[in-house]
Design an enzyme around this catalytic site. Sequence first.
Site: not given
Length: 342
Positions: A132, A186, A189, A196, A212, A239, A242, A246
């Site tokens: 990253d 997914c 869903c 959010c 975001c 944050c 989201c 899940c």
Amino acid sequence: MSLKARLKDQALSEGFASFGVCRPDAIPETVGRLQSFLDAGRHGQMGWMEERKTWRGNPTALWPEAKSIVMLAEPYTPDHDPMDNLAHPARGNISVYARNRDYHDLVKKRLKRVGRWLIDQAEGVEIKVFVDTAPVMEKPLAAAAGLGWQGKHTNLLSRDLGNWFFLGAIFTTVDLEPDEAAQENCGSCRACLDVCPTDAFPAPFQLDARRCISYLTIEHHGPVDHDLREKLGNRIYGCDDCLAVCPWNKFAQDAQEVRYAAREDLVLPNLADLVALDDTAFRTRFSGSPIKRIGRNRFVRNVLYAIGNSRSVDLLPDAQALTQDQDDTVADAARWAVERLR
């Protein structure tokens, strides 16, 4: 046993929970998606995404000699539901991944150990490791390597890990057999989209970083738009909403690295303590933490927005003390917080 199988065993012994391999040219569709994202201006102030888009969309341009990319995942699953922290407005809410040591350092050390093992297996083997911190599209590459799929929140999901995990990449000159790409699961869903608070998802599988909260509290410098400040709530760094909602998290694995476990002082810290930090105290408190990289001013700005949202008049003097701060953005945030509390 093949070299790939032995490499996988080595990676798992280092604490990684998932392993997969893809070719450097496995994500050609990413180029178009990235360009559309940039053309819409959804990257906000992250100009480096535009500057390095060639490398980001095409790993072969980053290192032409690479023949294989090994993708690895390491869990950092929290020990409680981070959504519970939103019920304490006078306390700061810090993203789960940032409540202890900087994952960049920990994951990279593991990647290097796995990479050194691979180098020792054959003469002339070369590697590069990434966590990253370089123009590498980890999530599409991990999906191509079979680790999981990018969910509607654009983060990577796994049947075996949920979505609480870090990704690391080892580029190598060794030709390893690629794995089959993962399929999206997914279904209908919408939990991540609907939760959010800032409506940062224009559509499923699309993110507008400018809305975001993770972007706003970490990457965005200067004042946050007035219409978004209230929506930040008590989130002062990142944050998790989201991710936390899940349903695939029912399969999440516990984190094995103890340095991902939350420091006691970073679980619902007192806003009054945080807003009083000067630069030296900030650096001392967040030494070894990813929070340190945003600096005192941006962090205190976030804390002041949280104070303004706290509805706690006891925090009014703390905000008033910074209305003339040397940093204009901090002073603006303090005045906003004072106005809100009054």
